[in-house]
Write an enzyme that holds these catalytic residues in place. Structure first.
Site, PDB file in Angstrom:
ATOM      1  CE  LYS A 166     -26.509 -18.190 -13.786  1.00 56.48           C
ATOM      2  NZ  LYS A 166     -26.131 -17.993 -15.394  1.00 56.48           N
ATOM      3  CG  HIS A 285     -17.145 -18.779 -17.970  1.00 51.47           C
ATOM      4  ND1 HIS A 285     -17.370 -18.487 -18.994  1.00 51.47           N
ATOM      5  CD2 HIS A 285     -17.948 -19.227 -17.408  1.00 51.47           C
ATOM      6  CE1 HIS A 285     -18.465 -18.612 -18.865  1.00 51.47           C
ATOM      7  NE2 HIS A 285     -18.633 -18.827 -18.276  1.00 51.47           N
TER       8      HIS A 285
END
Length: 468
Positions: A166, A285
């Site tokens: 992130k 994902h």
């Protein structure tokens, strides 16, 4: 005379067959059907069977050129949903001949194609599928599976630890690689590209791949452990996706990644075949899944998407956390986690499993718990998911007050403490907080993490719950 009776006839006359005995080779589906007012459940169930197999809205003379009895889907049972006045579970059997071998794409085009827009239904949800062994055997499945992955990584007896880098968008390739190095050096097994990191103007894919490969090899040398970073190969075309996977293989990294729902099942299966042929692990994902599976009365349940992924191919897939910020009720989540990992799963309606599923040794998939989790969740995650899982802490690593590497240290110490306590026979569910507190006494990194996240909870009820 044209030799056939033109006109419209009720679906239930042809497609509702309660006397039908299902075959071992049939694909079985459980649909949650909400008919329009005035439509009988038998007609609604038969309409689903018809529209997802051989039927159309009127009688056609070419019906006489084939054996409808051989090819049609059949609604063979209807149950009222407990606690709902206008919902039914319709069970439909499809003959195996209706489906192309080894194609999840074709299977879904039939079973969940036009039928979901059908006017006679207010809502429709595919709750579960039974894939017969005869059809399972036409799929390669996961490139490697759980045991081969453990052997490649030389990691046994504990869950694997990951971290999503992130901020997910905006970092340069070099700064991104630096964060990867710090997390892996601190003790994580994997770091991860976020699902929407592909090849944007601020960070082109090739630069990211190079810096991440440098980071993981450096961390590997310094720690003596095998490390991985999920390099997202998802792209706008299949050719570009494979090109990125080829580059990853040339760099010598162990794993790549794909967004299987936005990328599509055809692309995913192609990538899974490439990964097996070239020794790459494949992380999956599930971006976009909640658009399809979040509503209780319409769409496709995630357990079906999970089965489809095991057939199409992937070594890891995100599966919810039960305890974090994303949707996931415990019994339902553990139901599809078993469907991902185990070779044989018995029917168990208390966990949402409508059919017994035999995977006939198709490799298993590691469930990935990710989303809003931190060190205080470690005992619960270890207890819920067991050893064969990946626990992924994004903000729970990078949000550490001392930086990325100490965040990774805190998570690794917490995990090792939980595994040790479990192996000694302690009850993680009851003693979890105490185990973490004890470990934090000799790990300042863990103590700091415990202090930061002690108040964080996500108290929202799950939307998708079992019928009571």
């Amino acid at each position: 005379s044209v030799g056939f009776k033109a006109g419209v006839k009720e679906y239930k006359l042809t497609y509702y067959t309660p006397e039908y005995q299902t075959k071992d080779t049939d694909i079985l589906a459980a649909f949650r059907v909400t008919p329009q007012p005035g439509v009988p459940p038998e007609e609604a169930g038969a309409a689903v069977a018809a529209e997802s197999s051989t039927g159309t809205w009127t009688t056609v003379w070419t019906d006489g050129l084939t054996s409808l009895d051989r090819y049609k889907g059949r609604c063979y049972r209807i149950e009222r949903v407990v606690g709902e006045k206008d919902q039914y579970i319709a069970y439909v059997a499809y003959p195996l001949d209706l489906f192309e071998e080894g194609s999840v794409t074709n299977m879904f085009t039939s079973i969940v194609g036009n039928v979901f827009g059908f006017k006679a239904l207010r809502a429709l949800r595919l709750e579960d599928l039974r894939i017969p062994p005869a059809y399972v055997k036409t799929f390669q499945g996961p490139p490697h599976g759980i045991q081969v992955e453990r052997d490649k990584l030389n990691k046994y007896g504990r869950p694997l630890l990951g971290c999503t880098i992130k901020p997910k968008l905006g970092l340069s390739a070099k700064n991104y690689g630096r964060a990867v190095y710090e997390c892996l050096r601190g003790g994580l097994d994997f770091t991860k590209d976020d699902e929407n990191v592909n090849s944007q103007p601020f960070m082109r894919w090739r630069d990211r791949f190079l810096f991440c490969a440098e980071a993981l090899f450096k961390a590997q040398v310094e720690t003596g452990e095998i490390k991985g970073h999920y390099l997202n190969a998802t792209a706008g075309t299949c050719e570009e996706m494979i090109k990125r996977a080829v580059f990853a293989r040339e760099l010598g990294v162990p794993i790549v990644m794909h967004d299987y729902l936005t990328g599509g099942f055809t692309a995913n299966t192609s990538l899974a075949h490439y990964c097996r042929d070239n020794g790459l692990l494949l992380h999956i994902h599930r971006a976009m899944h909640a658009v399809i599976d979040r509503q209780k009365n319409h769409g496709i349940h995630f357990r079906v998407l999970a089965k489809a992924l095991r057939m199409s191919g992937g070594d890891h897939i995100h599966s919810g956390t039960v305890v974090g910020k994303l949707e996931g009720e415990r019994d339902i989540t553990l139901g599809f986690v078993d469907l991902l990992r185990d070779d044989f799963v018995e029917q168990d309606r208390s966990r949402g499993i409508y059919f017994t599923q035999d995977w006939v040794s198709l490799p298993g998939v590691l469930p990935v718990a990710s989303g809003g989790i931190h060190v205080w969740h470690m005992p619960a995650l270890t207890e819920i998911f067991g050893d064969d899982s990946v626990l992924q802490f994004g903000g729970g690593t990078l949000g550490h007050p001392w930086g990325n590497a100490p965040g990774a240290v805190a998570n690794r110490v917490a995990l090792e403490a939980c595994v040790k306590a479990r192996n000694e026979g302690r009850d993680l569910a009851r003693e979890g907080n105490e185990i973490i507190r004890e470990a934090s006494k000799w790990s300042p990194e863990l103590a700091a993490a415990c202090e930061v996240w002690k108040e964080i909870v996500f108290n929202f009820a799950a939307v998708d719950v079992l019928d009571k």
